[in-house]
Design an enzyme around this catalytic site. Structure first.
Site: not given
Length: 225
Positions: A120, A170, A203
């Site tokens: 991320s 995600d 995610h």
């Protein structure tokens, strides 16, 4: 046998004495260096000793979360993460990565034997440390991440092999944002190998992904000088 230790700036895990390969792995927003520490034990790694460095991001106020202080590699202003990027914050974190790289070089591990990795926010910095500098690393691993669009963050090609992995579901870094970032890197030119893999996940990180990362690291170990 894994050896783990923590310093004020990072968690360090070594898979054997006298490592000849280093992986600098940056965590995501609000996490810390412990976030991916446990992944090392889950990987089927090569015999070649590896040093994993999991640095802690600084604590800053993040606007998208109401200004609450948390560990972050840069500020985020909007839910649309690629909008209005914190260029200065990103540059500071890229400089911190370069400092960590310099420390590994001083320990005898050349840049060509260093892998940059990140999840991320951490993946953004790993990508920028490679593709805004053109420097060559053993590889760059970018998980559930993206590249911000800003003329201030000029991108250049690098011969560094790239593996990007993303979840099709995600909700934080939308799939289309991650995939378009990968395509921008491919469009830079004929550098190192470029691979994109996606999994049906959010995610996060899944077990097949960990296995894929293990295979990728093994291949890099065979290829690095």
């Amino acid at each position: 046998m894994l050896q783990s230790r923590e310093t004020p700036e990072a968690v360090v895990v070594e898979t054997g004495p006298d490592p000849v390969l280093a992986v600098i792995w940056l965590h995501g927003l609000g996490a810390d260096g412990h976030d991916f520490e446990g992944v090392v034990a889950e990987m089927d790694l090569p015999v070649t000793p590896i040093r994993f460095v999991f640095p802690h991001a600084p604590v800053i106020r993040v606007r998208v979360n109401g200004g609450v202080p948390m560990r972050a590699w840069y500020d985020i202003a909007h839910p649309e993460i690629a909008r209005d990027p914190d260029v200065e914050g990103m540059r500071r974190s890229v400089a911190e990565v370069e400092r960590l790289v310099g420390r590994e070089i001083s320990r005898g591990i050349s840049r060509e034997r260093i892998v940059l990795a990140g999840f991320s926010q951490g993946g953004v910095i790993a990508l920028l440390a490679t593709f805004s500098t053109g420097l060559r690393y053993a590889g760059v691993l970018a998980l559930s991440t993206y590249l911000p669009s800003s003329p201030q963050l000029g991108l250049v090609d690098s011969p560094t092999p790239l593996l990007m992995i993303h979840g099709t579901e995600d909700p934080v870094v939308p799939y289309r944002v991650g995939k378009s970032s990968f395509e921008r890197i491919v469009g830079l030119g004929g550098g190192g190998e470029r691979r994109w893999i996606d999994y049906r996940m959010g995610h996060s990180v899944c077990l097949p992904e960990v296995a894929e990362i293990s295979s990728w690291l093994k291949a890099l170990t065979d290829e690095v000088p």
